[in-house]
Design a protein around this motif. Sequence first.
Motif, short mmCIF file in Angstrom:
data_model
loop_
_atom_site.label_atom_id
_atom_site.label_comp_id
_atom_site.label_asym_id
_atom_site.label_seq_id
_atom_site.Cartn_x
_atom_site.Cartn_y
_atom_site.Cartn_z
N GLN A 152 0.82 -1.21 0.00
CA GLN A 152 0.00 0.00 0.00
C GLN A 152 0.85 1.26 0.00
OE1 GLN A 152 -3.58 0.01 -0.22
NE2 GLN A 152 -2.95 -2.03 -0.82
N GLY A 153 2.21 1.09 -0.04
CA GLY A 153 3.10 2.23 -0.16
C GLY A 153 3.55 2.85 1.13
N ASP A 154 3.25 2.21 2.29
CA ASP A 154 3.66 2.76 3.58
C ASP A 154 4.97 2.09 4.00
OD1 ASP A 154 3.94 3.76 6.12
OD2 ASP A 154 1.86 3.43 6.71
N ASP A 155 6.10 2.55 3.42
CA ASP A 155 7.40 1.91 3.68
C ASP A 155 7.84 1.97 5.14
OD1 ASP A 155 7.49 1.15 1.09
OD2 ASP A 155 9.08 2.52 0.48
N PRO A 156 7.72 3.12 5.84
CA PRO A 156 8.16 3.14 7.24
C PRO A 156 7.40 2.13 8.11
CG PRO A 156 7.91 5.36 6.40
CD PRO A 156 7.34 4.45 5.35
N LYS A 157 6.09 2.04 7.90
CA LYS A 157 5.31 1.08 8.68
C LYS A 157 5.70 -0.35 8.31
CE LYS A 157 1.85 0.81 11.68
NZ LYS A 157 1.89 1.50 12.99
N ALA A 158 5.94 -0.60 7.04
CA ALA A 158 6.36 -1.93 6.60
C ALA A 158 7.69 -2.30 7.23
CB ALA A 158 6.45 -1.97 5.08
N LEU A 159 8.67 -1.38 7.20
CA LEU A 159 9.99 -1.67 7.76
C LEU A 159 9.91 -1.97 9.25
CD1 LEU A 159 12.99 -1.87 7.12
CD2 LEU A 159 13.20 0.57 7.61
N GLU A 160 9.03 -1.27 9.94
CA GLU A 160 8.84 -1.53 11.37
C GLU A 160 8.44 -2.99 11.62
OE1 GLU A 160 5.48 -0.43 14.75
OE2 GLU A 160 5.90 1.02 13.14
N TYR A 161 7.50 -3.50 10.84
CA TYR A 161 7.07 -4.89 11.02
C TYR A 161 8.14 -5.86 10.52
CZ TYR A 161 2.29 -3.81 12.47
OH TYR A 161 1.21 -3.40 13.17
N TYR A 162 8.84 -5.53 9.42
CA TYR A 162 9.87 -6.44 8.89
C TYR A 162 11.02 -6.60 9.87
CZ TYR A 162 7.68 -6.14 4.25
OH TYR A 162 6.82 -6.22 3.20
N LEU A 163 11.47 -5.51 10.47
CA LEU A 163 12.57 -5.60 11.42
C LEU A 163 12.17 -6.42 12.64
CD1 LEU A 163 13.94 -1.94 11.24
CD2 LEU A 163 15.05 -4.01 10.42
N ARG A 164 10.95 -6.27 13.06
CA ARG A 164 10.49 -7.08 14.19
C ARG A 164 10.45 -8.55 13.82
NH1 ARG A 164 4.58 -6.93 17.15
NH2 ARG A 164 5.10 -8.36 18.83
N SER A 165 10.01 -8.84 12.59
CA SER A 165 9.98 -10.24 12.14
C SER A 165 11.38 -10.82 12.08
CB SER A 165 9.32 -10.31 10.76
OG SER A 165 9.34 -11.62 10.26
N LEU A 166 12.35 -10.04 11.57
CA LEU A 166 13.74 -10.52 11.51
C LEU A 166 14.28 -10.80 12.90
CD1 LEU A 166 16.34 -11.08 9.94
CD2 LEU A 166 16.87 -8.64 10.09
N GLN A 167 13.99 -9.92 13.84
CA GLN A 167 14.47 -10.10 15.20
C GLN A 167 13.94 -11.38 15.82
OE1 GLN A 167 12.92 -7.27 18.07
NE2 GLN A 167 14.85 -7.26 19.19
N VAL A 168 12.65 -11.63 15.67
CA VAL A 168 12.05 -12.84 16.24
C VAL A 168 12.56 -14.08 15.51
CG1 VAL A 168 9.88 -14.05 16.71
CG2 VAL A 168 10.01 -11.57 17.00
N SER A 169 12.71 -13.99 14.17
CA SER A 169 13.21 -15.13 13.39
C SER A 169 14.61 -15.52 13.82
CB SER A 169 13.19 -14.79 11.90
OG SER A 169 11.90 -14.48 11.45
N GLU A 170 15.45 -14.54 14.10
CA GLU A 170 16.80 -14.84 14.56
C GLU A 170 16.78 -15.45 15.96
OE1 GLU A 170 19.33 -11.45 12.09
OE2 GLU A 170 18.59 -11.00 14.09
N GLN A 171 15.83 -15.03 16.78
CA GLN A 171 15.73 -15.59 18.12
C GLN A 171 15.38 -17.07 18.08
OE1 GLN A 171 12.79 -13.15 20.07
NE2 GLN A 171 14.20 -11.43 20.36
N ILE A 172 14.53 -17.47 17.14
CA ILE A 172 14.14 -18.89 17.06
C ILE A 172 14.97 -19.65 16.03
CG2 ILE A 172 11.78 -18.39 17.80
CD1 ILE A 172 10.87 -18.51 14.92
N ASN A 173 15.93 -18.94 15.39
CA ASN A 173 16.86 -19.55 14.43
C ASN A 173 16.12 -20.28 13.31
OD1 ASN A 173 19.43 -20.10 13.46
ND2 ASN A 173 19.54 -22.07 14.49
N ASP A 174 15.13 -19.60 12.74
CA ASP A 174 14.34 -20.17 11.64
C ASP A 174 14.90 -19.63 10.32
OD1 ASP A 174 12.33 -20.57 9.63
OD2 ASP A 174 10.88 -20.94 11.24
N SER A 175 15.61 -20.48 9.59
CA SER A 175 16.30 -20.04 8.37
C SER A 175 15.34 -19.47 7.34
CB SER A 175 17.08 -21.20 7.76
OG SER A 175 18.09 -21.63 8.63
N LEU A 176 14.20 -20.14 7.13
CA LEU A 176 13.27 -19.69 6.10
C LEU A 176 12.71 -18.31 6.42
CD1 LEU A 176 11.74 -20.20 3.51
CD2 LEU A 176 10.01 -21.43 4.83
N ARG A 177 12.37 -18.09 7.68
CA ARG A 177 11.83 -16.79 8.04
C ARG A 177 12.90 -15.71 8.07
NH1 ARG A 177 8.43 -20.22 8.89
NH2 ARG A 177 6.20 -19.81 8.98
#
Length: 673
Positions: A152-177
Motif C-alpha cells: 500500500q506504499g507505507d514503507d516506514p510502517k512496513a519496515l517496522e514490522y519487517y525488522l520485528r519479524s527478523l528479530q524474532v526469526s533470529e531468536q528462534i533460528n528459523d532459516s526460512l523466516r
Amino acid sequence: MAIAKTLGRKISAVLAPGVKRAYLLLILILGLTQAMQAADPPVDSLRTILETAKSDTLRLRTLLELSTLTFRSDPNAAIAYAESARQLAGKLDDQTSLAYALKNIGLAYYIKGDYFEVLENWQRSLEIFEAIDDRLGISNLTSNVGAVYFNQGDDPKALEYYLRSLQVSEQINDSLRIATALNNIGAVYFNNKNTHDRALDYYLRALSISERVNDLEAIGTSAVNLGEIYQDKRDFERAIFYFEKALAAYEQSGGNAPYALYNLGKTYAAKGEYRKSLEYHRRAYTVAAGREARLEMATALVGTGQTQLLSQQIEQAAETFKRALSLAREVGSLVRMKDAYEGLTEAYARQADYQEAFRYQSLLNSIRDTLYTIEKDNRIQSLQFKFDIEKKENQIAMLNIDNALKEVQIQRAFTVRNLLYALALFLICTVAGVFYQYWFAKKSNRLIQKERNRSERILLNILPSDTAEELKQNGFVKAKRYERATVLFTDFKRFTEFAEHYPPTELVKSLDFYFRAFDEITSQYELEKIKTIGDSYMCVGGLPVINDTNPADAIYAAFEMAEFVRSVKIEQPEGIIPFEMRVGLSTGPVVAGVVGTKKFQYDIWGPTVNIASRMETCSEPGRINISAFTYELIRNQFACTYRGVIEAKNGEQLKMYFVDRPLVENPEVAGVF
C-alpha cells in the motif's frame, strides 16, 4: 517506481511500474511452505475425512488443512473452511488453531485483493500469537502485515514490522523466516536508489539461505527481487537470468508465476523485443485470471499497455489501460490506478485527442488544497447568487398572482396561502443550505490550515528557516554563493564490517544515538546540518547566516563530536555499538541551494566540499584533519601538526594538518581535550 505525470511524455519500458518488490512475500511466510513442498493430500480425500470425522479435533485440523490447500485455487472456499475452523477453535478454546484460522482467512482475502479484510484478520491473529507467546506465529504475522503495508506504499510502517519479524526469526533460528525478512527489508531499501546496493546484499543473502533450505517459494521471491535490481541497473541479461530462475521455481511450487512473467515482459520491452514482451505479459494475465487474482491481472494489463505504446499500438494500448483501470479500482490499488491514468494520458496524447489526455492528466493532479478552498468559496458565492435571483423571481411572481387574484377573489386566499407556504419552505431550505455550506467550508479551512501548519513544521526540519520562507514565497529557491564556509565530514571506521555482524535494529539504533548527539552539537555552534549518507554526517558553518567564526566553530564542534564518540566507547551504553570516528574539515567558497520538487533537499556544492571529504578520508580515528585553507584561518587559535600533502582528483597538492588542541581555552568545551 513513479512515472513523470507529464502530458504526452513517452513511457519507458525500464521504468514501467511493476508490483512492489516482494509482491507476494507473504506466501513465503505463512507457515505453509513445507507443506507445499511435499505431495499435497488430495482435497477430495480431506473433504471425505471432514464429512465422516466424529472428533472435533480431527475436524478442526482437516478444516485448517483444506483452507491451506485451497487459498490459491479457490479463495472463497478457503475462507469458508477457515471460518468454520475459527468457530470450532473458539468452541474448543484452542487459541493456536484460532490464530491460524484467522491467518488463513486473511491469506485468502489477500489473494482476492481485499486488504481491509486482510489486515483485520491478521491483526487479530497476531494479537493471539502474542498473547500465547508463539514466536513462530509472531514472526509469521509481523512479516505478513508488513507486506500489506508495503504493497500500500507505507514503507516506514512496513519496515517496522519487517525488522520485528527478523528479530524474532533470529531468536528462534528459523532459516526460512530469516530469508523472508531479509527479502522484505531488501524490498524497502530497493525503493530508494541510493540504497540499491544494500538491497542487493539483502537479496543475495536471502537467495543463499533459500537455496540451502530448498524452498521453491523463497527461491522464486529472492530471484525475482534480484532480477528487479539488475533490471533497474539495465543489466538485462542478469535480470532475465534471475527472472527465469524465479519462474521455474514458481511453476514448480504453484507460486506467483504471473509476476515473474510480467517482469520478463518488462525486461524484453526494455531491450526492444516487443513481440516477446507481449507474449510474456499475456501469459501473466492468463495465469492471474485463472486464479481470479485481480491485482496481478491489472499489473499484467499495465505491462501489456506500456509495451503496446512502445511498439506504436496506440489504440490497443488505450483499451488495455482502461481494462487495467477497471480492475485497479475494484481492488483499490492506487499504484495501478496511477499507472493506468499515465498510460491513458500518453495514449490519447499520441492520438492527438488532447481533451481525453488532459482529462486523465487532471485525475493525477485533482487534489490540491488551494483549489479545494477556491471551489468551496465559489460554491457559496454561486449559491448566494442563485438565492438572490430566485428570490427576485418569486417576488415578481407574487405581484403577478396578486393582479390575477383581483379578478378571482374566491381563489385569492387559497392561492396566496399555498404560495406563502412554498416560499417559506424554499427560504428555510435555501438559508439552511447556505449556512451548511458556510459551516462546512469553515471546517474544511480549519483542517487545511492544520495540515499547512504541519507541512510547514516538516519543511523547517528539512530546510533552513530563511530558505524555507523563500521557497514558500517564490515557489523556488535561488542558489547562493558563500565565499567562506567551513564544511565538516565525519565517518565511522569499519562501519561496513559492523553492518555485516550486527542486527539491523541495533545498527540503526546506534546511528540514531550518535547523530542525535551530533545534531545538538551542531546547533550549539550554529552549524547547519546538510545530510547523513549511510554512516557519514555532513554539516557546514557560515551559512545561511554569514559569519567570520565558522572555521573555529566547526573545529570546536568536531572536538565535542570526537569526545562524545570516545565517551561512548568508555561507558558502553546498552545496545549502542562503540564506533571509532574520523573527522575532516575544509574552508572556502560553496554554492548552496535546494534541489528536487517532490522531496526537497538542501545541499551544498563546490571544491570545498570535495576537499573536506578528502580530509575526512585521510584522517585517523579520533583525530581532526583540516586543509591548509582552514589552517591559515585558525593557526592562531589552535595548535596543529603538519601532516604532509595529498593529491586531489584534479592533480592539485593539498596540505593537511591535525588539530591537536586550542591555544585559548573555549569555556564551551573546557575539559574536552
